[in-house]
Design a protein around this motif. Structure first.
Motif, PDB file in Angstrom:
ATOM      1  N   ARG A  67       0.827  -1.211   0.000  1.00  0.00           N
ATOM      2  CA  ARG A  67       0.000   0.000   0.000  1.00  0.00           C
ATOM      3  C   ARG A  67       0.856   1.254   0.000  1.00  0.00           C
ATOM      4  O   ARG A  67       0.342   2.353  -0.242  1.00  0.00           O
ATOM      5  N   ASN A  68       2.137   1.112   0.272  1.00  0.00           N
ATOM      6  CA  ASN A  68       3.043   2.236   0.454  1.00  0.00           C
ATOM      7  C   ASN A  68       3.977   2.367  -0.741  1.00  0.00           C
ATOM      8  O   ASN A  68       4.668   1.411  -1.107  1.00  0.00           O
ATOM      9  N   ALA A  69       4.004   3.553  -1.353  1.00  0.00           N
ATOM     10  CA  ALA A  69       4.775   3.742  -2.588  1.00  0.00           C
ATOM     11  C   ALA A  69       6.265   3.497  -2.376  1.00  0.00           C
ATOM     12  O   ALA A  69       6.926   2.875  -3.225  1.00  0.00           O
ATOM     13  N   GLU A  70       6.821   3.967  -1.279  1.00  0.00           N
ATOM     14  CA  GLU A  70       8.247   3.759  -1.035  1.00  0.00           C
ATOM     15  C   GLU A  70       8.557   2.284  -0.806  1.00  0.00           C
ATOM     16  O   GLU A  70       9.592   1.778  -1.248  1.00  0.00           O
ATOM     17  N   TYR A  96     -10.118  -8.479   2.469  1.00  0.00           N
ATOM     18  CA  TYR A  96     -11.551  -8.717   2.272  1.00  0.00           C
ATOM     19  C   TYR A  96     -12.305  -8.163   3.476  1.00  0.00           C
ATOM     20  O   TYR A  96     -12.869  -8.907   4.276  1.00  0.00           O
ATOM     21  N   PRO A  97     -12.294  -6.843   3.640  1.00  0.00           N
ATOM     22  CA  PRO A  97     -12.901  -6.256   4.844  1.00  0.00           C
ATOM     23  C   PRO A  97     -14.418  -6.197   4.751  1.00  0.00           C
ATOM     24  O   PRO A  97     -14.980  -5.503   3.914  1.00  0.00           O
ATOM     25  N   ARG A  98     -15.086  -6.924   5.631  1.00  0.00           N
ATOM     26  CA  ARG A  98     -16.550  -6.951   5.623  1.00  0.00           C
ATOM     27  C   ARG A  98     -17.076  -5.959   6.662  1.00  0.00           C
ATOM     28  O   ARG A  98     -16.697  -6.004   7.833  1.00  0.00           O
ATOM     29  N   ARG A  99     -17.927  -5.073   6.194  1.00  0.00           N
ATOM     30  CA  ARG A  99     -18.469  -4.050   7.080  1.00  0.00           C
ATOM     31  C   ARG A  99     -19.744  -3.488   6.449  1.00  0.00           C
ATOM     32  O   ARG A  99     -19.757  -3.162   5.259  1.00  0.00           O
ATOM     33  N   TRP A 109     -13.005   3.137   3.878  1.00  0.00           N
ATOM     34  CA  TRP A 109     -13.049   3.220   2.405  1.00  0.00           C
ATOM     35  C   TRP A 109     -11.644   3.407   1.834  1.00  0.00           C
ATOM     36  O   TRP A 109     -11.246   2.706   0.902  1.00  0.00           O
ATOM     37  N   ASP A 110     -10.904   4.336   2.386  1.00  0.00           N
ATOM     38  CA  ASP A 110      -9.553   4.611   1.897  1.00  0.00           C
ATOM     39  C   ASP A 110      -8.663   3.383   2.020  1.00  0.00           C
ATOM     40  O   ASP A 110      -7.860   3.086   1.126  1.00  0.00           O
ATOM     41  N   ASP A 111      -8.793   2.656   3.130  1.00  0.00           N
ATOM     42  CA  ASP A 111      -7.955   1.477   3.333  1.00  0.00           C
ATOM     43  C   ASP A 111      -8.310   0.371   2.342  1.00  0.00           C
ATOM     44  O   ASP A 111      -7.414  -0.293   1.801  1.00  0.00           O
ATOM     45  N   ALA A 112      -9.607   0.183   2.077  1.00  0.00           N
ATOM     46  CA  ALA A 112     -10.020  -0.838   1.115  1.00  0.00           C
ATOM     47  C   ALA A 112      -9.471  -0.538  -0.274  1.00  0.00           C
ATOM     48  O   ALA A 112      -8.994  -1.434  -0.984  1.00  0.00           O
ATOM     49  N   LEU A 113      -9.513   0.722  -0.682  1.00  0.00           N
ATOM     50  CA  LEU A 113      -8.997   1.084  -2.004  1.00  0.00           C
ATOM     51  C   LEU A 113      -7.477   1.036  -2.055  1.00  0.00           C
ATOM     52  O   LEU A 113      -6.898   0.638  -3.079  1.00  0.00           O
ATOM     53  N   ALA A 114      -6.823   1.427  -0.960  1.00  0.00           N
ATOM     54  CA  ALA A 114      -5.358   1.389  -0.941  1.00  0.00           C
ATOM     55  C   ALA A 114      -4.850  -0.027  -1.131  1.00  0.00           C
ATOM     56  O   ALA A 114      -3.891  -0.277  -1.873  1.00  0.00           O
ATOM     57  N   LEU A 154     -19.599  -5.268   1.585  1.00  0.00           N
ATOM     58  CA  LEU A 154     -18.298  -5.271   0.907  1.00  0.00           C
ATOM     59  C   LEU A 154     -18.175  -4.113  -0.078  1.00  0.00           C
ATOM     60  O   LEU A 154     -17.556  -4.254  -1.133  1.00  0.00           O
ATOM     61  N   SER A 155     -18.727  -2.973   0.249  1.00  0.00           N
ATOM     62  CA  SER A 155     -18.764  -1.869  -0.715  1.00  0.00           C
ATOM     63  C   SER A 155     -17.373  -1.421  -1.134  1.00  0.00           C
ATOM     64  O   SER A 155     -17.109  -1.186  -2.328  1.00  0.00           O
ATOM     65  N   GLY A 156     -16.457  -1.279  -0.183  1.00  0.00           N
ATOM     66  CA  GLY A 156     -15.112  -0.834  -0.531  1.00  0.00           C
ATOM     67  C   GLY A 156     -14.365  -1.859  -1.358  1.00  0.00           C
ATOM     68  O   GLY A 156     -13.734  -1.527  -2.367  1.00  0.00           O
ATOM     69  N   TYR A 157     -14.436  -3.109  -0.955  1.00  0.00           N
ATOM     70  CA  TYR A 157     -13.768  -4.193  -1.674  1.00  0.00           C
ATOM     71  C   TYR A 157     -14.278  -4.303  -3.105  1.00  0.00           C
ATOM     72  O   TYR A 157     -13.503  -4.357  -4.065  1.00  0.00           O
ATOM     73  N   ILE A 158     -15.597  -4.325  -3.262  1.00  0.00           N
ATOM     74  CA  ILE A 158     -16.178  -4.497  -4.586  1.00  0.00           C
ATOM     75  C   ILE A 158     -15.873  -3.293  -5.475  1.00  0.00           C
ATOM     76  O   ILE A 158     -15.558  -3.458  -6.668  1.00  0.00           O
ATOM     77  N   SER A 159     -15.926  -2.111  -4.925  1.00  0.00           N
ATOM     78  CA  SER A 159     -15.592  -0.921  -5.712  1.00  0.00           C
ATOM     79  C   SER A 159     -14.140  -0.971  -6.190  1.00  0.00           C
ATOM     80  O   SER A 159     -13.839  -0.627  -7.338  1.00  0.00           O
ATOM     81  N   ALA A 160     -13.256  -1.408  -5.303  1.00  0.00           N
ATOM     82  CA  ALA A 160     -11.843  -1.506  -5.683  1.00  0.00           C
ATOM     83  C   ALA A 160     -11.639  -2.547  -6.775  1.00  0.00           C
ATOM     84  O   ALA A 160     -10.888  -2.316  -7.740  1.00  0.00           O
TER      85      ALA A 160
END
Length: 253
Positions: A67-70, A96-99, A109-114, A154-160
């Motif tokens: 998740r980290n560019a460096e 696979y974060p279920r919430r 949301w940010d963590d799921a996409l990252a 699973l909105s964040g996971y599925i969107s990602a």
């Protein structure tokens, strides 16, 4: 024995999970040298490395938070320094974060996409210049049939995962002239050991899943690995921008 990936070097992220380890073993068995990227899983990484090298193939393990560019930059440099240019990226790491939607904060949301989208961008962005210079490369991302089917909590996971399919198609368009293909493999319901620890009634869950599928058995990590192994070869050189669903016919169309 010579294999279809002899002389190629692959980087597999999320390599110590049930799916990632099957992918790494299959690529190595087909002749590829494999860099096993993992996150804080040194023991499993060492065991997988020993398994691959014990069968006469070459593998190294490298820890990184993708998740980290460096961290991604350091991972790719280490893999290159130890193994040479990376020809094949299997971008498998994810969570696979279920919430429930009502409890999904902007931080969730940010963590799921990252984890499930941005990490794939970071890896491809780092590795494709060398592939383009060599005139050959394979980018294989791991999506999910849920990007099409949807599921509650699973909105964040599925969107990602839906975004990952779009990123893969964009990479196919942009990188094809440089000899690089980009494809997404979207597993269906794949049985991995971790499932038995989080499902209350595995038998009932299996029955529900089989009712959705055409093939009446659970998917195995090896089913996904076989598809990826093919997409990594020269034989798949005219296949790009595709999402290949390995799901037993769960999602048709």
């Amino acid at each position: 024995m010579p294999g279809p990936l002899n002389g190629r070097t692959a980087l597999v992220t999320g390599a110590t999970g049930g799916l990632g380890s099957a992918i790494a073993r299959r690529l190595a068995a087909n002749g590829a040298t494999v860099a096993l990227a993992h996150f804080n899983d040194d023991q499993a990484a060492a065991e997988l490395t020993d398994h691959i090298t014990g069968n006469g193939n070459t593998a190294i393990s490298l820890g990184a938070d993708v998740r980290n560019a460096e961290a991604v930059r350091a991972l790719c440099h280490q893999a290159h320094d130890r193994l040479g240019p990376i020809d094949i990226l299997v971008s498998n790491a994810g969570t696979y974060p279920r919430r429930p939607w009502t409890e999904t904060t902007s931080a969730h949301w940010d963590d799921a996409l990252a984890t499930n989208l941005t990490s794939h961008y970071l890896l491809a962005h780092e590795l494709t210049p060398a592939m383009a210079a060599a005139g050959w490369g394979r980018i294989i991302t791991i999506g999910s049939v849920l990007a099409t089917a949807g599921r509650h909590d699973l909105s964040g996971y599925i969107s990602a995962k839906a975004g990952l399919e779009g990123l893969t198609r964009a990479l196919a368009r942009e990188l094809g002239p440089a000899g690089i293909t980009a494809n997404c493999v979207a597993p269906g319901s794949i049985h991995v050991p971790a499932e038995d620890t989080v499902v209350d009634d595995p038998e009932a869950m299996t029955a529900r899943q089989l009712a959705r599928q055409c093939v009446q058995r659970r998917g195995r990590p090896e089913d996904v690995a076989a598809a990826i192994a093919f997409l990594a070869t020269d034989d798949a050189g005219f296949i790009t921008g595709q999402t290949l669903r390995v799901d037993g016919g769960w999602i048709l169309g």
